[in-house]
Design an enzyme around this catalytic site. Structure first.
Site, short mmCIF file in Angstrom:
data_model
loop_
_atom_site.label_atom_id
_atom_site.label_comp_id
_atom_site.label_asym_id
_atom_site.label_seq_id
_atom_site.Cartn_x
_atom_site.Cartn_y
_atom_site.Cartn_z
N TYR A 130 0.85 -1.19 0.00
CA TYR A 130 0.00 0.00 0.00
C TYR A 130 0.88 1.24 0.00
O TYR A 130 1.96 1.24 0.61
CB TYR A 130 -0.91 -0.03 1.24
CG TYR A 130 -1.93 1.08 1.28
CD1 TYR A 130 -2.70 1.40 0.17
CD2 TYR A 130 -2.12 1.83 2.45
CE1 TYR A 130 -3.62 2.42 0.21
CE2 TYR A 130 -3.04 2.86 2.50
CZ TYR A 130 -3.79 3.16 1.38
OH TYR A 130 -4.70 4.17 1.41
N TYR B 270 -3.37 5.28 8.76
CA TYR B 270 -2.78 3.95 8.53
C TYR B 270 -1.63 3.80 9.52
O TYR B 270 -0.46 3.96 9.16
CB TYR B 270 -2.30 3.87 7.08
CG TYR B 270 -2.06 2.46 6.56
CD1 TYR B 270 -3.13 1.62 6.26
CD2 TYR B 270 -0.77 1.99 6.33
CE1 TYR B 270 -2.91 0.34 5.77
CE2 TYR B 270 -0.54 0.72 5.82
CZ TYR B 270 -1.62 -0.10 5.55
OH TYR B 270 -1.41 -1.37 5.05
P1 NAI Z 1 -8.47 -9.40 4.03
O1 NAI Z 1 -9.08 -9.23 5.38
O2 NAI Z 1 -9.27 -10.07 2.99
O3 NAI Z 1 -7.11 -10.18 4.11
C1 NAI Z 1 -6.27 -10.24 5.21
C2 NAI Z 1 -6.12 -11.71 5.54
O4 NAI Z 1 -5.02 -11.90 6.41
C3 NAI Z 1 -7.34 -12.30 6.24
O5 NAI Z 1 -7.82 -13.39 5.49
C4 NAI Z 1 -6.79 -12.76 7.59
O6 NAI Z 1 -7.41 -13.93 8.04
C5 NAI Z 1 -5.33 -13.00 7.22
N1 NAI Z 1 -4.41 -13.02 8.36
C6 NAI Z 1 -4.22 -12.08 9.31
N2 NAI Z 1 -3.28 -12.49 10.19
C7 NAI Z 1 -2.85 -13.71 9.78
C8 NAI Z 1 -1.91 -14.66 10.28
N3 NAI Z 1 -1.21 -14.41 11.38
N4 NAI Z 1 -1.74 -15.82 9.60
C9 NAI Z 1 -2.45 -16.08 8.48
N5 NAI Z 1 -3.35 -15.23 7.96
C10 NAI Z 1 -3.56 -14.06 8.61
O7 NAI Z 1 -8.02 -7.94 3.60
P2 NAI Z 1 -7.30 -7.36 2.31
O8 NAI Z 1 -7.50 -5.90 2.42
O9 NAI Z 1 -7.74 -8.07 1.10
O10 NAI Z 1 -5.77 -7.65 2.59
C11 NAI Z 1 -4.92 -8.40 1.75
C12 NAI Z 1 -3.64 -7.64 1.49
O11 NAI Z 1 -3.94 -6.48 0.71
C13 NAI Z 1 -2.95 -7.13 2.76
O12 NAI Z 1 -1.55 -7.26 2.61
C14 NAI Z 1 -3.33 -5.66 2.75
O13 NAI Z 1 -2.42 -4.86 3.49
C15 NAI Z 1 -3.27 -5.38 1.27
N6 NAI Z 1 -3.89 -4.11 0.83
C16 NAI Z 1 -5.21 -3.85 1.10
C17 NAI Z 1 -5.78 -2.66 0.69
C18 NAI Z 1 -7.23 -2.37 0.98
O14 NAI Z 1 -7.67 -1.23 0.81
N7 NAI Z 1 -8.02 -3.35 1.37
C19 NAI Z 1 -5.00 -1.63 -0.04
C20 NAI Z 1 -3.64 -2.03 -0.31
C21 NAI Z 1 -3.11 -3.22 0.13
#
Ligand code: NAI
Length: 286
Positions: A172, A182
């Site tokens: 991000y 953030y």
């Molecule tokens: P999401 O909630 O779908 O994904 C995050 C996932 O990480 C969840 O499935 C959660 O269960 C898992 N997780 C957390 N701790 C964990 C652990 N210790 N072991 C295994 N799994 C674990 O949310 P999102 O937003 O799709 O996130 C995915 C990636 O995208 C992240 O790296 C996030 O920082 C990045 N991102 C998201 C943005 C947004 O606006 N949603 C923007 C830019 C990047």
């Protein structure tokens, strides 16, 4: 055989991990998921009961097949690292072999090898606190779950990745520009992830012919983003200020991931690729 992908970080159908899995499946890859232990039960139950069937539909009308879901907690590399209170925690007790080392071993046992590794996860316990108010523990926990987790996954999976394989993570823009809200060290986490993408690309490329890239994604209303609390504001800001004034879909990020891990991107490694409707290119909002 076709390509096999291990996607770490999908626990429902709303985040980038799910969308990436779908784009890879649409391109013909076999899908293995790594799902966070505390979220596994509800995810598998929902999957079994068809709750995700609508979002499993691929462009050709078929349903995405998830060959296997592995329990995973990326904060622990091997069983010796797991503290007693986690081992006996009732959300973990019913599961086994969920440390990074054990998951890589299980995948090897079940399938022999993979071609694609996806890291789509992050966790920052103090994300709602400004960096200036973040505790040492909060900061280190964010780095452990969100950046070192990629180093660890790649390290443990590289031995079972076929040459020509590829990995991708999600970052991000808060890594390089101030994004108030953030917090908790999450901005630092993303800076580390982007730097590691370059450094890991070197050895993985030289030694194993494996590519390492990261996608700097625009805002998506995912479960993780809702926890941060300012996601609607970020989406509105992008709609107003980005060169492309449309809402970003998770599929657009998924499709970019599918491109990056495909032979079409065979000369791209160590790169941060923006998928954000061009918002990163703006100097001021207009
Ligand atoms: P999401 O909630 O779908 O994904 C995050 C996932 O990480 C969840 O499935 C959660 O269960 C898992 N997780 C957390 N701790 C964990 C652990 N210790 N072991 C295994 N799994 C674990 O949310 P999102 O937003 O799709 O996130 C995915 C990636 O995208 C992240 O790296 C996030 O920082 C990045 N991102 C998201 C943005 C947004 O606006 N949603 C923007 C830019 C990047």
């Amino acid at each position: 055989r076709g390509k096999r992908a291990f996607v770490a970080g999908a626990a429902d159908d709303n985040g980038y991990g799910w969308a990436i899995a779908k784009s890879l499946a649409a391109a013909g890859a076999e899908i293995l998921l790594g799902t966070w232990v505390p979220a596994l039960n509800i995810f598998e139950t929902s999957l079994r009961h068809g709750k995700f069937d609508e979002s499993r539909v691929l462009p050709d009308g078929s349903l995405m097949v998830i060959t296997k879901v592995y329990p995973l907690d990326v904060v622990y590399d091997n069983p010796e690292d797991v503290p007693e209170e986690i081992k006996t925690n009732k959300r973990y007790a019913g599961c086994s072999k969920w440390t990074v080392l054990e998951v890589a071993e299980s995948v090897k046992e079940d399938f022999g090898s993979i071609d694609i590794l996806v890291h789509s996860l992050a966790n920052g316990p103090e994300v709602t606190k400004p960096l200036l108010e973040t505790s040492r523990n909060g900061y280190l926990a964010a780095v452990s779950a969100s950046s070192y987790s990629f180093v660890s996954l790649l390290k443990h999976f590289v031995p079972i990745m076929r040459p020509g394989g590829s990995s991708v993570s999600l970052t991000y823009i808060a890594s390089e520009k101030i994004i108030p809200g953030y917090g908790g060290g999450m901005s630092s986490v993303k800076a580390a992830l982007e730097s590691d993408t370059r450094v890991l690309a070197f050895k993985a490329g030289r030694k194993h012919k494996i590519r390492v890239n990261t996608i700097s994604a625009g805002p998506l209303r995912s479960p993780a983003a809702k926890v941060i609390g300012f996601i609607d504001m970020m989406i509105d800001y992008s709609l107003e200020n980005a060169p492309l004034q449309k809402e970003l879909t998770a599929d657009e990020v998924g499709n970019t991931a599918a491109f990056l891990v495909s032979p079409l991107a065979s000369a791209i490694t160590g790169a941060v690729i923006y998928v954000d409707n061009g918002l990163n290119a703006m100097g001021v909002g207009v």
